[in-house]
Design a protein around this motif. Structure first.
Motif, short mmCIF file in Angstrom:
data_model
loop_
_atom_site.label_atom_id
_atom_site.label_comp_id
_atom_site.label_asym_id
_atom_site.label_seq_id
_atom_site.Cartn_x
_atom_site.Cartn_y
_atom_site.Cartn_z
N PRO A 70 7.33 -8.00 9.16
CA PRO A 70 6.07 -7.27 9.25
C PRO A 70 6.18 -5.83 8.77
O PRO A 70 7.17 -5.15 9.04
CB PRO A 70 5.75 -7.31 10.75
N ILE A 71 5.17 -5.41 8.03
CA ILE A 71 5.08 -4.03 7.56
C ILE A 71 3.70 -3.51 7.97
O ILE A 71 2.68 -4.12 7.63
CB ILE A 71 5.21 -3.93 6.03
N SER A 105 2.91 -4.91 -11.40
CA SER A 105 3.90 -5.78 -10.76
C SER A 105 4.88 -5.03 -9.86
O SER A 105 5.51 -5.62 -8.98
CB SER A 105 4.69 -6.55 -11.81
N ASP A 106 5.02 -3.72 -10.09
CA ASP A 106 5.97 -2.92 -9.33
C ASP A 106 5.29 -1.63 -8.89
O ASP A 106 4.65 -0.96 -9.71
CB ASP A 106 7.19 -2.57 -10.20
N ILE A 107 5.43 -1.30 -7.62
CA ILE A 107 4.79 -0.08 -7.10
C ILE A 107 5.76 0.69 -6.21
O ILE A 107 6.70 0.13 -5.65
CB ILE A 107 3.50 -0.39 -6.31
N LEU A 108 5.50 1.97 -6.09
CA LEU A 108 6.16 2.83 -5.11
C LEU A 108 5.08 3.22 -4.12
O LEU A 108 4.04 3.76 -4.51
CB LEU A 108 6.78 4.06 -5.78
N VAL A 109 5.29 2.91 -2.85
CA VAL A 109 4.29 3.10 -1.80
C VAL A 109 4.76 4.16 -0.82
O VAL A 109 5.95 4.21 -0.48
CB VAL A 109 4.06 1.80 -1.02
N ARG A 110 3.82 4.97 -0.35
CA ARG A 110 4.11 5.96 0.69
C ARG A 110 3.08 5.77 1.80
O ARG A 110 1.91 5.51 1.54
CB ARG A 110 4.00 7.37 0.14
N GLU A 120 8.69 5.86 2.24
CA GLU A 120 8.42 5.46 0.85
C GLU A 120 9.30 4.26 0.56
O GLU A 120 10.45 4.21 1.00
CB GLU A 120 8.79 6.57 -0.13
N PHE A 121 8.76 3.28 -0.15
CA PHE A 121 9.57 2.15 -0.56
C PHE A 121 8.97 1.52 -1.81
O PHE A 121 7.80 1.69 -2.11
CB PHE A 121 9.72 1.11 0.57
N GLU A 122 9.82 0.79 -2.51
CA GLU A 122 9.38 0.06 -3.70
C GLU A 122 9.00 -1.36 -3.31
O GLU A 122 9.61 -1.94 -2.41
CB GLU A 122 10.51 0.03 -4.74
N ALA A 123 8.00 -1.88 -3.98
CA ALA A 123 7.57 -3.27 -3.77
C ALA A 123 7.32 -3.89 -5.13
O ALA A 123 6.87 -3.22 -6.07
CB ALA A 123 6.31 -3.31 -2.92
N SER A 124 7.63 -5.17 -5.23
CA SER A 124 7.39 -5.87 -6.49
C SER A 124 6.80 -7.24 -6.22
O SER A 124 6.82 -7.75 -5.10
CB SER A 124 8.68 -5.98 -7.30
N GLU A 125 6.23 -7.79 -7.26
CA GLU A 125 5.63 -9.13 -7.27
C GLU A 125 4.68 -9.34 -6.10
O GLU A 125 3.76 -8.57 -5.92
CB GLU A 125 6.72 -10.19 -7.39
#
Length: 168
Positions: A70-71, A105-110, A120-125
């Motif tokens: 869970p996020i 397809s790839d994001i950096l989220v805060r 902050e973390f990276e997420a893909s697909e």
């Protein structure tokens, strides 16, 4: 935990821009638990606060098959995006409706986590798609808004027809 009612399209609150959350509170912590419970029960992989008639910038996501990743993010924002991916999306506020949507397809989220810390973390697909879909809800946007006018009209028509069939 409490199962919350998910609002359905065309509920006006789904088109509103949500208010930022100044700080983490015990009430928000309970709301996050209730949102996860509601999302898992639906079943879904993401849920945004406006989908349960709360106009605040809060999302929950879990793309794992075992519901063990869970996020929860308060005031999430996409800092960077790259690439392109096409994914068949659905929405708990338009059950039964699916359409192919193109997104980064790839994001950096805060955002703020449920402990009140900025992360902050990276997420893909799929995780990137899911987070973008839920952030759209916070900005009054739905996945059907990414479709051509004709495809959007067909999706809305199909959804309205399914609601009428459920009522009869």
């Amino acid at each position: 935990m409490e199962k919350l009612d998910i609002v359905l399209y065309p509920e006006a609150g789904l088109r509103e821009i949500c208010a930022p959350i100044p700080e983490m509170t015990d009430d928000l912590d309970k709301l996050i638990d209730d949102m996860f419970y509601t999302m898992y029960d639906a079943p879904g992989i993401g849920l945004a606060a406006p989908q349960i008639a709360v106009q605040q910038r809060l999302i929950v996501v879990d793309i794992s098959e075992s519901n063990d990743q869970p996020i929860a993010l308060l005031n999430p924002e996409i800092i960077k995006s790259a690439g392109t991916i096409e994914w068949e999306e659905g929405c708990l506020s338009m059950p039964g409706i699916y359409a192919s949507v193109t997104r980064p397809s790839d994001i950096l989220v805060r955002g703020m986590n449920r402990e009140g810390k900025m992360i902050e973390f990276e997420a893909s697909e799929l995780l990137a798609v899911c987070i973008q879909h839920e952030i759209d809800h916070l900005n009054g946007k739905m996945f059907i808004d990414h479709l051509s006018g004709l495809k959007r009209a067909r999706a809305i028509q199909k959804f309205r027809k399914s609601l009428l069939q459920q009522e009869s």
